[in-house]
Design a protein around this motif. Sequence first.
Motif, PDB file in Angstrom:
ATOM      1  N   VAL A  74     -10.215  52.979  93.965  1.00  0.00           N
ATOM      2  CA  VAL A  74      -9.587  53.533  92.763  1.00  0.00           C
ATOM      3  C   VAL A  74      -8.571  52.522  92.223  1.00  0.00           C
ATOM      4  O   VAL A  74      -8.159  51.605  92.942  1.00  0.00           O
ATOM      5  N   PRO A  75      -8.150  52.654  90.967  1.00  0.00           N
ATOM      6  CA  PRO A  75      -7.249  51.656  90.363  1.00  0.00           C
ATOM      7  C   PRO A  75      -5.992  51.365  91.166  1.00  0.00           C
ATOM      8  O   PRO A  75      -5.553  50.208  91.241  1.00  0.00           O
ATOM      9  N   ARG A  76      -5.406  52.386  91.784  1.00  0.00           N
ATOM     10  CA  ARG A  76      -4.139  52.175  92.488  1.00  0.00           C
ATOM     11  C   ARG A  76      -4.286  51.149  93.616  1.00  0.00           C
ATOM     12  O   ARG A  76      -3.351  50.402  93.910  1.00  0.00           O
ATOM     13  N   LEU A  77      -5.443  51.104  94.239  1.00  0.00           N
ATOM     14  CA  LEU A  77      -5.642  50.155  95.328  1.00  0.00           C
ATOM     15  C   LEU A  77      -5.778  48.727  94.814  1.00  0.00           C
ATOM     16  O   LEU A  77      -5.323  47.783  95.458  1.00  0.00           O
ATOM     17  N   VAL A 100      -9.857  40.133 100.095  1.00  0.00           N
ATOM     18  CA  VAL A 100     -10.939  41.089 100.358  1.00  0.00           C
ATOM     19  C   VAL A 100     -11.959  40.579 101.379  1.00  0.00           C
ATOM     20  O   VAL A 100     -13.061  41.130 101.470  1.00  0.00           O
ATOM     21  N   GLY A 101     -11.620  39.548 102.133  1.00  0.00           N
ATOM     22  CA  GLY A 101     -12.507  39.105 103.195  1.00  0.00           C
ATOM     23  C   GLY A 101     -13.432  37.973 102.841  1.00  0.00           C
ATOM     24  O   GLY A 101     -14.032  37.355 103.716  1.00  0.00           O
ATOM     25  N   GLY A 102     -13.618  37.697 101.536  1.00  0.00           N
ATOM     26  CA  GLY A 102     -14.374  36.522 101.133  1.00  0.00           C
ATOM     27  C   GLY A 102     -15.840  36.728 100.827  1.00  0.00           C
ATOM     28  O   GLY A 102     -16.488  35.826 100.296  1.00  0.00           O
ATOM     29  N   ARG A 103     -16.416  37.913 101.157  1.00  0.00           N
ATOM     30  CA  ARG A 103     -17.846  38.116 100.889  1.00  0.00           C
ATOM     31  C   ARG A 103     -18.099  39.111  99.757  1.00  0.00           C
ATOM     32  O   ARG A 103     -19.251  39.390  99.426  1.00  0.00           O
ATOM     33  N   LEU A 104     -17.031  39.649  99.179  1.00  0.00           N
ATOM     34  CA  LEU A 104     -17.188  40.725  98.199  1.00  0.00           C
ATOM     35  C   LEU A 104     -17.968  40.245  96.983  1.00  0.00           C
ATOM     36  O   LEU A 104     -17.593  39.280  96.328  1.00  0.00           O
ATOM     37  N   ARG A 105     -19.089  40.930  96.685  1.00  0.00           N
ATOM     38  CA  ARG A 105     -19.885  40.609  95.508  1.00  0.00           C
ATOM     39  C   ARG A 105     -19.518  41.508  94.331  1.00  0.00           C
ATOM     40  O   ARG A 105     -19.379  41.060  93.203  1.00  0.00           O
ATOM     41  N   THR A 106     -19.379  42.795  94.622  1.00  0.00           N
ATOM     42  CA  THR A 106     -19.092  43.745  93.554  1.00  0.00           C
ATOM     43  C   THR A 106     -18.109  44.789  94.054  1.00  0.00           C
ATOM     44  O   THR A 106     -18.252  45.314  95.164  1.00  0.00           O
ATOM     45  N   ALA A 107     -17.118  45.068  93.243  1.00  0.00           N
ATOM     46  CA  ALA A 107     -16.175  46.136  93.540  1.00  0.00           C
ATOM     47  C   ALA A 107     -16.333  47.211  92.478  1.00  0.00           C
ATOM     48  O   ALA A 107     -16.446  46.913  91.290  1.00  0.00           O
ATOM     49  N   ILE A 108     -16.380  48.442  92.917  1.00  0.00           N
ATOM     50  CA  ILE A 108     -16.581  49.555  92.003  1.00  0.00           C
ATOM     51  C   ILE A 108     -15.293  50.363  91.959  1.00  0.00           C
ATOM     52  O   ILE A 108     -14.866  50.918  92.968  1.00  0.00           O
ATOM     53  N   SER A 109     -14.678  50.396  90.796  1.00  0.00           N
ATOM     54  CA  SER A 109     -13.424  51.125  90.623  1.00  0.00           C
ATOM     55  C   SER A 109     -13.689  52.366  89.784  1.00  0.00           C
ATOM     56  O   SER A 109     -14.313  52.295  88.722  1.00  0.00           O
ATOM     57  N   GLY A 110     -13.217  53.495  90.254  1.00  0.00           N
ATOM     58  CA  GLY A 110     -13.382  54.744  89.529  1.00  0.00           C
ATOM     59  C   GLY A 110     -12.210  55.660  89.787  1.00  0.00           C
ATOM     60  O   GLY A 110     -11.266  55.311  90.488  1.00  0.00           O
ATOM     61  N   GLY A 111     -12.280  56.867  89.219  1.00  0.00           N
ATOM     62  CA  GLY A 111     -11.218  57.835  89.450  1.00  0.00           C
ATOM     63  C   GLY A 111     -10.013  57.646  88.553  1.00  0.00           C
ATOM     64  O   GLY A 111      -8.980  58.280  88.750  1.00  0.00           O
ATOM     65  N   GLY A 112     -10.105  56.783  87.541  1.00  0.00           N
ATOM     66  CA  GLY A 112      -8.992  56.563  86.628  1.00  0.00           C
ATOM     67  C   GLY A 112      -9.140  55.239  85.914  1.00  0.00           C
ATOM     68  O   GLY A 112      -9.980  54.406  86.268  1.00  0.00           O
ATOM     69  N   ALA A 113      -8.304  55.046  84.893  1.00  0.00           N
ATOM     70  CA  ALA A 113      -8.358  53.814  84.103  1.00  0.00           C
ATOM     71  C   ALA A 113      -7.754  52.650  84.877  1.00  0.00           C
ATOM     72  O   ALA A 113      -6.769  52.812  85.601  1.00  0.00           O
ATOM     73  N   LEU A 114      -8.360  51.486  84.726  1.00  0.00           N
ATOM     74  CA  LEU A 114      -7.869  50.274  85.376  1.00  0.00           C
ATOM     75  C   LEU A 114      -7.068  49.473  84.362  1.00  0.00           C
ATOM     76  O   LEU A 114      -7.573  49.138  83.292  1.00  0.00           O
ATOM     77  N   ALA A 115      -5.817  49.178  84.696  1.00  0.00           N
ATOM     78  CA  ALA A 115      -4.946  48.444  83.781  1.00  0.00           C
ATOM     79  C   ALA A 115      -5.532  47.067  83.474  1.00  0.00           C
ATOM     80  O   ALA A 115      -6.087  46.396  84.357  1.00  0.00           O
ATOM     81  N   VAL A 152     -16.172  49.127  86.465  1.00  0.00           N
ATOM     82  CA  VAL A 152     -15.452  50.392  86.356  1.00  0.00           C
ATOM     83  C   VAL A 152     -16.423  51.488  85.965  1.00  0.00           C
ATOM     84  O   VAL A 152     -17.230  51.331  85.046  1.00  0.00           O
ATOM     85  N   GLY A 153     -16.348  52.602  86.693  1.00  0.00           N
ATOM     86  CA  GLY A 153     -17.160  53.769  86.369  1.00  0.00           C
ATOM     87  C   GLY A 153     -16.287  54.899  85.868  1.00  0.00           C
ATOM     88  O   GLY A 153     -15.076  54.916  86.095  1.00  0.00           O
ATOM     89  N   TYR A 154     -16.908  55.854  85.187  1.00  0.00           N
ATOM     90  CA  TYR A 154     -16.166  56.996  84.631  1.00  0.00           C
ATOM     91  C   TYR A 154     -16.965  58.276  84.835  1.00  0.00           C
ATOM     92  O   TYR A 154     -18.193  58.293  84.669  1.00  0.00           O
ATOM     93  N   GLY A 155     -16.255  59.308  85.205  1.00  0.00           N
ATOM     94  CA  GLY A 155     -16.877  60.614  85.329  1.00  0.00           C
ATOM     95  C   GLY A 155     -15.907  61.625  85.894  1.00  0.00           C
ATOM     96  O   GLY A 155     -14.715  61.351  86.057  1.00  0.00           O
ATOM     97  N   ARG A 190     -17.315  44.876  79.691  1.00  0.00           N
ATOM     98  CA  ARG A 190     -16.232  44.828  78.701  1.00  0.00           C
ATOM     99  C   ARG A 190     -14.935  45.312  79.341  1.00  0.00           C
ATOM    100  O   ARG A 190     -14.792  46.495  79.649  1.00  0.00           O
ATOM    101  N   ARG A 191     -14.007  44.397  79.533  1.00  0.00           N
ATOM    102  CA  ARG A 191     -12.717  44.760  80.131  1.00  0.00           C
ATOM    103  C   ARG A 191     -12.020  45.780  79.239  1.00  0.00           C
ATOM    104  O   ARG A 191     -12.008  45.661  78.012  1.00  0.00           O
ATOM    105  N   GLY A 192     -11.440  46.784  79.865  1.00  0.00           N
ATOM    106  CA  GLY A 192     -10.745  47.830  79.116  1.00  0.00           C
ATOM    107  C   GLY A 192     -11.634  48.992  78.721  1.00  0.00           C
ATOM    108  O   GLY A 192     -11.161  49.969  78.150  1.00  0.00           O
ATOM    109  N   SER A 193     -12.934  48.902  79.054  1.00  0.00           N
ATOM    110  CA  SER A 193     -13.851  49.988  78.705  1.00  0.00           C
ATOM    111  C   SER A 193     -14.302  50.734  79.951  1.00  0.00           C
ATOM    112  O   SER A 193     -14.098  50.274  81.080  1.00  0.00           O
ATOM    113  N   ALA A 194     -14.954  51.893  79.725  1.00  0.00           N
ATOM    114  CA  ALA A 194     -15.560  52.656  80.817  1.00  0.00           C
ATOM    115  C   ALA A 194     -17.047  52.364  80.921  1.00  0.00           C
ATOM    116  O   ALA A 194     -17.739  52.963  81.740  1.00  0.00           O
TER     117      ALA A 194
END
Length: 477
Positions: free
Chosen positions: A121-124, A207-222, A238-241, A258-262
């Motif tokens: 989530v965004p806070r992390l 993040v350990g060096g192997r991260l390919r994709t991070a999925i952020s959800g549960g709120g808007a990402l600054a 970023v996902g939305y729902g 698109r940064r800033g979008s859902a």
Amino acid sequence: MALPCLTWAEFLSRGASSPLPPSPTGGPGRLATLLYTSGTTGQPKGVPLSHANLLHQLGTLGVAVSPSPGDHVLSVLPIWHAYERTAEYFLLSCGCRQTYTTLKQLRADLQKVRPQYLISVPRLWEALLSGFEDALAAMPASRQRLLRKALAASRSFHRRQRVALNLTLTQESPATRLVAAAGALLIWPLHATAGALLWPKVRGQLVGGRLRTAISGGGALAIHVDGFFEAVGIELLVGYGLTETSPVLACRRPWSNRRGSAGLPLPDTSLKVVDPATRALLPVGERGLVLAKGPQVMAGYHNKPEATAKVLDGEGWFDTGDLGLLLADGTLVLTGRAKDTIVLSSGENIEPGPLEEALVASPLVEQVMLVGQDRKQLGALVVPKAETLQAFAAEANLPYPSADPALLRALCRECNRLLAARPGSRPDERLSGVTLVEPFSIDNGLLTQTLKQRRDRIADRDRAAIAALYGESGSHG
């Protein structure tokens, strides 16, 4: 007592000799799970999700991510949460290896697991950025300068690249895109050098060096958080729902991030934006209430027909309660929650979310919540970064501790500077004052399990501070 241990062949043999019992009646529409909303804006409500709701998610999330069998996934969210469960079902169905961690153990487990996928989530992401900034502040001055210049170059490269590729939230002219492309080419050598020499080490430490994709959800990402991870080479989708939608309605794609979008709606999912009062359909680019329709939308709340009627109309359109707009290509841009809107005594409507995102970009601010309902101006409850605020006070020759009125006025000026720098900033989006409060956390009940603020509870806890902020002797009625 020793537990029986079967080989894979023995396990398959037992299954072949013991046929499955008949399937329950009801088909795909039968109940799969009953989840309860967090109740941030009222009483929790039971959300019945069917097998068909969840299977839609498993069949469509592949448009955004393409995991491979054996990929490592690290999850820190509660396993009962709709977002965590759906992501988990999808990734496990792709043959991924799932590891569960806690907020306390996250940093250590990132290094131990070294995941290819991270569900968060965004806070992390804000916390990881804050950790990077703390580590940077402890480095020698020469290394600090090097990293800051490299970071500025990489941010600038990606910003210009997004304009050139028409991946901003505004429609840029061909001439503007051409200039941006030329600028990106000029900066590319610096960015490429940092990408080869610096950012792999940063990714390894974060993040350990192997991260390919991070999925952020549960709120808007600054935006500033989004831009940092983009700069160091971490793809944030970023996902939305909502719980009521199983939960994913839209998500950003790697080729249309698109940064800033859902992001764009999932397949078979329809989104529209309507006037909150009349429910009339609004044109592309105009802000209003977001409605959604699709196979992932619940049939209705558990034993709450009146609550169901408020959010689901006769055609199956679900009222998300979110405000936003649609771009020409169907991308959704969220601007706030309808129930969070602050109405000043002048009648001006203020959406606090984007303003709070701008304020947490400050190194002085850890957390913030805007207030001002029925008042003349906005105010802010600020959880400060104590060490940074103390240094700020020393540099400005202001008294410390932080409750000193002169320091609070200086902090308010700094906050207003950030708010004034926002694109499209309005004069009524300024703070009349700030007050410092204790942190918002899960333990004190002021954050949900996905780290969203419980605004009503925060306002209740800090009612005396809010009253003092506005020079009132008691709570505001």
